[in-house]
Design a protein around this motif. Structure first.
Motif, mmCIF file in Angstrom:
data_model
loop_
_atom_site.group_PDB
_atom_site.id
_atom_site.type_symbol
_atom_site.label_atom_id
_atom_site.label_comp_id
_atom_site.label_asym_id
_atom_site.label_seq_id
_atom_site.Cartn_x
_atom_site.Cartn_y
_atom_site.Cartn_z
ATOM 1 N N VAL A 53 4.364 8.515 -12.181
ATOM 2 C CA VAL A 53 2.925 8.430 -12.454
ATOM 3 C C VAL A 53 2.392 9.566 -13.319
ATOM 4 C CG1 VAL A 53 2.569 7.194 -10.289
ATOM 5 C CG2 VAL A 53 2.235 9.678 -10.344
ATOM 6 N N GLU A 74 -2.862 -3.304 -6.923
ATOM 7 C CA GLU A 74 -3.258 -3.365 -8.333
ATOM 8 C C GLU A 74 -3.219 -1.982 -8.981
ATOM 9 O OE1 GLU A 74 -3.748 -5.804 -10.316
ATOM 10 O OE2 GLU A 74 -3.766 -7.499 -8.930
ATOM 11 N N GLU A 75 -3.690 -0.970 -8.263
ATOM 12 C CA GLU A 75 -3.632 0.379 -8.814
ATOM 13 C C GLU A 75 -2.186 0.853 -8.929
ATOM 14 O OE1 GLU A 75 -5.243 4.970 -8.194
ATOM 15 O OE2 GLU A 75 -5.557 3.491 -6.598
ATOM 16 N N ALA A 76 -1.364 0.514 -7.944
ATOM 17 C CA ALA A 76 0.046 0.912 -7.986
ATOM 18 C C ALA A 76 0.722 0.377 -9.238
ATOM 19 C CB ALA A 76 0.764 0.411 -6.736
ATOM 20 N N ARG A 105 -0.855 -0.398 -12.046
ATOM 21 C CA ARG A 105 -1.485 0.222 -13.212
ATOM 22 C C ARG A 105 -0.973 1.638 -13.475
ATOM 23 N NH1 ARG A 105 -6.327 0.430 -11.456
ATOM 24 N NH2 ARG A 105 -6.667 2.677 -11.334
ATOM 25 N N ILE A 106 -0.729 2.414 -12.423
ATOM 26 C CA ILE A 106 -0.354 3.819 -12.623
ATOM 27 C C ILE A 106 1.153 4.043 -12.674
ATOM 28 C CG2 ILE A 106 -2.501 4.601 -11.561
ATOM 29 C CD1 ILE A 106 -0.930 5.384 -9.076
ATOM 30 N N LYS A 147 0.857 -1.186 0.000
ATOM 31 C CA LYS A 147 0.000 0.000 0.000
ATOM 32 C C LYS A 147 0.891 1.233 0.000
ATOM 33 C CE LYS A 147 -3.703 -2.167 2.710
ATOM 34 N NZ LYS A 147 -4.558 -2.048 3.919
ATOM 35 N N VAL A 204 -3.086 3.973 -2.067
ATOM 36 C CA VAL A 204 -3.084 3.265 -3.348
ATOM 37 C C VAL A 204 -2.771 1.801 -3.073
ATOM 38 C CG1 VAL A 204 -1.967 3.063 -5.594
ATOM 39 C CG2 VAL A 204 -2.336 5.330 -4.589
ATOM 40 N N GLU A 205 -3.688 0.922 -3.433
ATOM 41 C CA GLU A 205 -3.492 -0.517 -3.248
ATOM 42 C C GLU A 205 -2.624 -1.075 -4.376
ATOM 43 O OE1 GLU A 205 -4.696 -2.100 -0.621
ATOM 44 O OE2 GLU A 205 -6.064 -0.582 0.181
ATOM 45 N N ARG A 229 -1.468 12.896 -11.940
ATOM 46 C CA ARG A 229 -1.698 11.867 -10.908
ATOM 47 C C ARG A 229 -0.872 12.177 -9.663
ATOM 48 N NH1 ARG A 229 -5.772 9.212 -10.095
ATOM 49 N NH2 ARG A 229 -5.782 8.249 -12.172
#
Length: 268
Positions: free
Chosen positions: A161, A179-181, A183-184, A137, A176-177, A165
């Motif tokens: 990012v 999966e998002e980490a 992705r971005i 996280k 930011v969890e 962002r």
């Protein structure tokens, strides 16, 4: 070989150095003790010609919760720091070892399991590559405690990012969890937590397979690539390639390739 303080453990496996923050119960805070340990450890590695890669990680399912807010409260209560000049000296010390971490001439991999908040996020992004687990996280909540982002985040986060962002993450301080980490752009890949160090070590060994000089020059030029015009980058590329084309490493490698012989890595 292992060296340890209460805040940090350094383990060597050949040319690979594993730096592990070792106070997970306190969320591996970036306090005075950890800063001193990082400074001594990184400066000790800086001139090590046998060093081939560095892995930075936390222990006990925590990377780093960032600044030690309890220590900050004590400092305010006791008047330990008297005015901006005292704080500037402290930040200069932090920036000293941060530059060493960022500029080491070998691959530096952050292996992030659990929270990496504030300065913890900054330390991860100071590394070349960021591997994370499903439990990772990230947050950048400096504004919530009345501070600006530090430990190099103004440089590192927008480059990871994008500017818009980075603004959103700095302004909101939200979490930011994993999966998002991914992705971005905060992370390169997600690894099961029980395999994190194995994956980091395997990646470090892959990166040992080449010329240290070539890697160092590649890293140096890449670090300037987003701030430098195309013509200057061509000039840097030309100078670096001339140095490497004249090296014994390249001469040996191309001769072996032409003779269909196995390449010999890291002999210079």
């Amino acid at each position: 070989m292992t060296e340890r303080t209460e805040a940090l453990r350094l383990t060597r496996d050949g040319g690979i150095a594993l730096i592990e923050m070792t106070r997970p119960q306190q969320r591996n805070p970036l306090n005075a003790e950890l800063k001193l340990a990082l400074d001594e450890t990184l400066r000790g590695l800086e001139g090590d010609r046998n060093l081939t890669a560095v892995i930075l990680t936390g222990s006990g399912g925590v990377f780093s919760g960032g600044g030690d807010l309890k220590a900050m409260a004590r400092e305010h209560a006791t008047g330990e720091y008297d005015g901006a000049e005292d704080y500037l000296d402290r930040m200069r010390h932090t920036h000293g070892w941060l530059r060493v971490l960022r500029n080491l001439p070998v691959p530096v991999i952050a292996a992030v399991d659990g929270p990496a908040a504030g300065a913890g996020l900054a330390m991860a992004l100071a590394c070349d590559l960021v591997l994370i687990t499903e439990r990772a996280k990230f947050s950048c909540a400096f504004c919530k405690v009345g501070l600006v982002p530090d430990v190099g985040l103004f440089h590192a986060l927008p480059r990871a990012v994008g500017l818009q962002r980075a603004r959103e993450l700095m302004y909101t301080g939200r979490t930011v969890e994993a999966e998002e980490a991914l992705r971005i752009g905060l992370a390169l890949e997600i690894v099961p937590h029980e395999q994190l160090l194995t994956r980091a070590q395997d990646m470090a060994r892959q990166m040992e397979q080449g010329s240290r000089s070539a890697f160092s020059l590649t890293k140096d030029i890449l670090s300037r690539s987003l701030d430098t015009d195309a013509e200057t980058l061509l000039s840097l590329e030309m100078q670096a390639q001339a140095i490497l084309l004249a090296s014994r490493y390249n001469q040996d490698a191309v001769t072996r390739f032409a003779n269909k012989e196995p390449l010999r890595f890291n002999f210079i």
